[in-house]
Write an enzyme that holds these catalytic residues in place. Structure first.
Site, PDB file in Angstrom:
ATOM      1  CB  VAL A 287      -0.291  22.855  67.126  1.00 53.28           C
ATOM      2  CG1 VAL A 287      -1.580  22.121  67.477  1.00 53.28           C
ATOM      3  CG2 VAL A 287      -0.133  24.089  68.015  1.00 53.28           C
TER       4      VAL A 287
ATOM      5  CE  LYS B 232      -3.787  31.767  67.663  1.00 49.98           C
ATOM      6  NZ  LYS B 232      -3.211  31.097  68.786  1.00 49.98           N
TER       7      LYS B 232
ATOM      8  CB  ILE C 196      -9.679  26.033  78.001  1.00 43.16           C
ATOM      9  CG1 ILE C 196      -8.456  26.278  78.869  1.00 43.16           C
ATOM     10  CG2 ILE C 196     -10.952  26.203  78.816  1.00 43.16           C
ATOM     11  CD1 ILE C 196      -8.375  27.697  79.413  1.00 43.16           C
TER      12      ILE C 196
ATOM     13  N   GLY D 149       7.282  27.375  73.062  1.00 42.08           N
ATOM     14  CA  GLY D 149       6.291  27.138  72.005  1.00 42.08           C
ATOM     15  C   GLY D 149       4.957  27.808  72.246  1.00 42.08           C
TER      16      GLY D 149
ATOM     17  CG  ASP E 144      -3.059  35.005  70.072  1.00 46.67           C
ATOM     18  OD1 ASP E 144      -3.150  34.252  69.083  1.00 46.67           O
ATOM     19  OD2 ASP E 144      -3.291  34.622  71.229  1.00 46.67           O
TER      20      ASP E 144
ATOM     21  CE  LYS F 206      -5.691  32.656  71.416  1.00 41.68           C
ATOM     22  NZ  LYS F 206      -4.555  32.623  72.329  1.00 41.68           N
TER      23      LYS F 206
ATOM     24  N   GLY G 169       0.743  25.920  73.705  1.00 37.74           N
ATOM     25  CA  GLY G 169       1.709  24.814  73.729  1.00 37.74           C
ATOM     26  C   GLY G 169       1.260  23.669  72.841  1.00 37.74           C
TER      27      GLY G 169
HETATM   28  P1  NDP Z   1       4.417  26.698  63.797  1.00 32.14           P
HETATM   29  O1  NDP Z   1       4.967  27.956  63.221  1.00 32.14           O
HETATM   30  O2  NDP Z   1       5.163  26.031  64.898  1.00 32.14           O
HETATM   31  O3  NDP Z   1       4.246  25.610  62.626  1.00 32.14           O
HETATM   32  C1  NDP Z   1       3.714  25.931  61.370  1.00 32.14           C
HETATM   33  C2  NDP Z   1       3.803  24.691  60.467  1.00 32.14           C
HETATM   34  O4  NDP Z   1       3.133  24.973  59.264  1.00 32.14           O
HETATM   35  C3  NDP Z   1       5.221  24.300  60.107  1.00 32.14           C
HETATM   36  O5  NDP Z   1       5.355  22.893  60.052  1.00 32.14           O
HETATM   37  C4  NDP Z   1       5.405  24.879  58.692  1.00 32.14           C
HETATM   38  O6  NDP Z   1       6.256  24.120  57.861  1.00 32.14           O
HETATM   39  C5  NDP Z   1       3.994  24.750  58.178  1.00 32.14           C
HETATM   40  N1  NDP Z   1       3.699  25.756  57.163  1.00 32.14           N
HETATM   41  C6  NDP Z   1       3.695  27.106  57.302  1.00 32.14           C
HETATM   42  N2  NDP Z   1       3.333  27.691  56.146  1.00 32.14           N
HETATM   43  C7  NDP Z   1       3.107  26.699  55.262  1.00 32.14           C
HETATM   44  C8  NDP Z   1       2.737  26.653  53.896  1.00 32.14           C
HETATM   45  N3  NDP Z   1       2.511  27.773  53.215  1.00 32.14           N
HETATM   46  N4  NDP Z   1       2.599  25.444  53.317  1.00 32.14           N
HETATM   47  C9  NDP Z   1       2.831  24.308  53.999  1.00 32.14           C
HETATM   48  N5  NDP Z   1       3.191  24.278  55.303  1.00 32.14           N
HETATM   49  C10 NDP Z   1       3.319  25.458  55.913  1.00 32.14           C
HETATM   50  O7  NDP Z   1       2.914  27.016  64.232  1.00 32.14           O
HETATM   51  P2  NDP Z   1       2.101  26.434  65.475  1.00 32.14           P
HETATM   52  O8  NDP Z   1       2.102  24.963  65.420  1.00 32.14           O
HETATM   53  O9  NDP Z   1       2.508  27.114  66.731  1.00 32.14           O
HETATM   54  O10 NDP Z   1       0.633  26.989  65.155  1.00 32.14           O
HETATM   55  C11 NDP Z   1      -0.163  26.406  64.159  1.00 32.14           C
HETATM   56  C12 NDP Z   1      -1.564  27.051  64.233  1.00 32.14           C
HETATM   57  O11 NDP Z   1      -2.137  26.749  65.492  1.00 32.14           O
HETATM   58  C13 NDP Z   1      -1.576  28.558  64.103  1.00 32.14           C
HETATM   59  O12 NDP Z   1      -2.739  28.965  63.446  1.00 32.14           O
HETATM   60  C14 NDP Z   1      -1.608  29.045  65.561  1.00 32.14           C
HETATM   61  O13 NDP Z   1      -2.186  30.310  65.694  1.00 32.14           O
HETATM   62  C15 NDP Z   1      -2.495  27.965  66.150  1.00 32.14           C
HETATM   63  N6  NDP Z   1      -2.340  27.778  67.592  1.00 32.14           N
HETATM   64  C16 NDP Z   1      -1.104  27.632  68.132  1.00 32.14           C
HETATM   65  C17 NDP Z   1      -0.951  27.429  69.482  1.00 32.14           C
HETATM   66  C18 NDP Z   1       0.386  27.269  70.131  1.00 32.14           C
HETATM   67  O14 NDP Z   1       0.431  27.170  71.359  1.00 32.14           O
HETATM   68  N7  NDP Z   1       1.481  27.210  69.381  1.00 32.14           N
HETATM   69  C19 NDP Z   1      -2.124  27.375  70.359  1.00 32.14           C
HETATM   70  C20 NDP Z   1      -3.389  27.532  69.684  1.00 32.14           C
HETATM   71  C21 NDP Z   1      -3.482  27.725  68.344  1.00 32.14           C
HETATM   72  P3  NDP Z   1       7.835  23.952  58.179  1.00 32.14           P
HETATM   73  O15 NDP Z   1       7.897  23.055  59.382  1.00 32.14           O
HETATM   74  O16 NDP Z   1       8.405  23.304  56.959  1.00 32.14           O
HETATM   75  O17 NDP Z   1       8.352  25.329  58.441  1.00 32.14           O
HETATM   76  N1  HSE Z   2       0.383  32.475  71.095  1.00 30.74           N
HETATM   77  C1  HSE Z   2      -0.807  31.998  71.696  1.00 30.74           C
HETATM   78  C2  HSE Z   2      -0.759  32.279  73.190  1.00 30.74           C
HETATM   79  C3  HSE Z   2      -0.959  30.523  71.465  1.00 30.74           C
HETATM   80  O1  HSE Z   2       0.308  32.643  73.693  1.00 30.74           O
HETATM   81  O2  HSE Z   2      -1.775  32.154  73.865  1.00 30.74           O
HETATM   82  C4  HSE Z   2      -2.294  30.003  71.911  1.00 30.74           C
HETATM   83  O3  HSE Z   2      -3.314  30.497  71.117  1.00 30.74           O
END
Ligand code: NDP
Ligand code: HSE
Length: 431
Positions: free
Chosen positions: A16, A105, A136, A187, A201, A205, A302
């Site tokens: 994200v 979340k 959404i 993703g 998860d 929510k 995603g």
């Molecule tokens: P990812 O695991 O893809 O990315 C996490 C990012 O955070 C990476 O860039 C990582 O760094 C960085 N990171 C993790 N820990 C630390 C730390 N301690 N200090 C600094 N940077 C850190 O996660 P997502 O993008 O999938 O999700 C992010 C958030 O969004 C989560 O809370 C998730 O629940 C929420 N979310 C995700 C959705 C999805 O579809 N993926 C949908 C809705 C919500 P590095 O790149 O160096 O490893």
């Molecule tokens: N892992 C979560 C899902 C991402 O599959 O719905 C969106 O919150």
């Protein structure tokens, strides 16, 4: 538009965060016009600054010093996930006067009250539309659009990964593990997919949704949660044969003086609108006193879809910050309690692996009757003749409406029968 720019710190550049960084970079001019001031991305906190990243974003922005970024920012966007250090960093940002957008979340469902109180105390905005159902818009409708109504029930598919898996099992006959691997590749899944598969998860929510819908404070500990790991290809096929599809539903409903919040696999009829929610899409039904039934549908996970929700929050709270309006304080004044699952009424489908011999069905039916549960349908699978040992078979029973408590007592007694090998599945049925 003012000449002043304001400083934005992004924490996380994963699925994200990388999309948010792209939009902040590519759409800088358009965002400035919408907000009325120029957002300046001052840095992106990650764990590993040497990892390969999106080349449209200035590589010099990546840092491991999240605290320094936070202290210099007017707005912090937290997309790292997990409880710590995300919690401490958000509290630091809020107490320092920065507005915060997060999609976390897991953190909100555990420490949402603490974070909201910190935001209220500092008079800054905390927004988290992305935390529920990806792209959404559902939290703002619950908090703002329906603020003058009385919500009675929210029911939905709130996890994209499990919907993707169940849909693949239903439509292509895919195996659970293959479908999960594909959801991870796309993703959709959390860093640890256990959170998706075990229902945690969706439960997080549901706690967030219930808190906003019912103006009370709920945490993930208030949510009864069952995942989809036990759903077998046989369960999917049996549901298909009866005209149903299995979905992981989150339900938040008024229950007497409280709110019942639960997540569990559910059989829904194929003609039900939720049955047509495919792939990683999510859908949320809201039932309220005056508006009636509303349905919100769209991509539930995603990178780009979730970034859309993050950016919506970002633009809204940045405009408020630029205009100097007060932040919206917490509205959890009703103090409703979470109720126990035991008295929730539902229909159930129960799978039993039993000895195939005279009187077995009759005995099982009698136990149901003894516990006051009426059977709606009963189906026995025809197995090939066994060459050795006692013949065995699977039976599936669909009950009329009963309580969880009553079913539990019934199945405890049935499991103890010498002719019953095991209970293979218990799934609720929605009309
Ligand atoms: P990812 O695991 O893809 O990315 C996490 C990012 O955070 C990476 O860039 C990582 O760094 C960085 N990171 C993790 N820990 C630390 C730390 N301690 N200090 C600094 N940077 C850190 O996660 P997502 O993008 O999938 O999700 C992010 C958030 O969004 C989560 O809370 C998730 O629940 C929420 N979310 C995700 C959705 C999805 O579809 N993926 C949908 C809705 C919500 P590095 O790149 O160096 O490893
Ligand atoms: N892992 C979560 C899902 C991402 O599959 O719905 C969106 O919150």
């Amino acid at each position: 538009m003012t000449d002043r720019s304001f400083k934005v710190a992004l924490l996380g550049a994963g699925t994200v965060g990388s999309q948010v960084a792209r939009i902040l970079t590519e759409d800088a001019e358009e965002l400035a016009s919408r907000i009325g001031s120029r957002p300046e991305l001052i840095g992106i906190a990650v764990r590993d600054t040497t990892a390969a990243r999106d080349t449209t974003v200035d590589a010099a922005l990546y840092t491991t010093d999240a605290e320094a970024l936070i202290d210099a920012a007017d707005v912090v966007i937290e997309l790292t996930g997990g409880i710590e250090p995300a919690r401490t960093r958000i509290l630091r940002a809020l107490s320092g006067g920065a507005a915060v957008v997060t999609g976390n979340k897991a953190l909100l469902a555990k420490h949402g009250t603490e974070l909201q109180r910190a935001a209220d105390a500092a008079g800054v905005q905390l927004s988290y539309e992305a935390a529920v159902a990806g792209a959404i818009p559902i939290l703002r409708p619950l908090r703002d659009s329906l603020a003058g109504d009385r919500i009675t029930r929210v029911l939905g598919i709130m996890n994209g990964t499990t919907n993707f898996i169940l849909d693949a099992m239903d439509s292509t006959g895919a195996q659970f593990d293959d479908a999960l691997a594909e959801a991870q590749r796309l993703g959709y899944a959390e860093a640890d997919p256990t959170a998706d598969v075990e229902g945690h998860d969706a439960a997080a929510k549901a706690a967030i949704v219930a808190s906003l819908a019912f103006h009370s404070e709920f945490t993930i500990d208030d949510v009864h949660c069952e995942g989809i790991r036990e759903i077998s290809a046989d369960d999917v096929a049996a549901a298909q044969a009866d005209g149903y599809v299995i979905k992981l539903l989150a339900v938040c409903e008024l229950d007497g003086e409280g709110v019942n919040i639960r997540v569990h696999p559910t059989l829904i009829p194929r003609k039900h609108p939720l049955a047509s929610v495919r792939d990683a899409y999510n859908a949320v039904f809201v039932e309220s006193r005056d508006a009636g039934e509303l349905m919100f549908y769209g991509p539930g996970a995603g990178g780009a879809p979730t970034a859309s929700a993050v950016m919506g929050d970002f633009v809204t709270l940045s405009r408020r910050k630029v205009l100097g309006g007060p932040a919206i304080p917490d509205q959890s004044h009703r103090n409703l309690e979470a109720t126990s699952l035991s008295r929730v009424v539902s229909r159930y489908t129960v799978g039993l692996h039993v000895k195939d011999k005279l009187g077995v069905l009759a005995r099982i039916a009698q136990v149901f009757a003894d516990h006051g549960i009426s059977i709606q349908t009963m189906h026995q699978t025809k197995h090939p003749e066994h060459e050795a040992g006692e013949p065995e078979t699977t039976i599936r029973i669909v009950t009329h409406r009963t309580t969880d408590e009553r079913l539990e007592g019934t199945l405890a007694e049935i499991s103890a029968l010498p002719t019953v090998d095991r209970v293979t599945s218990i799934i609720r049925v929605e009309n």
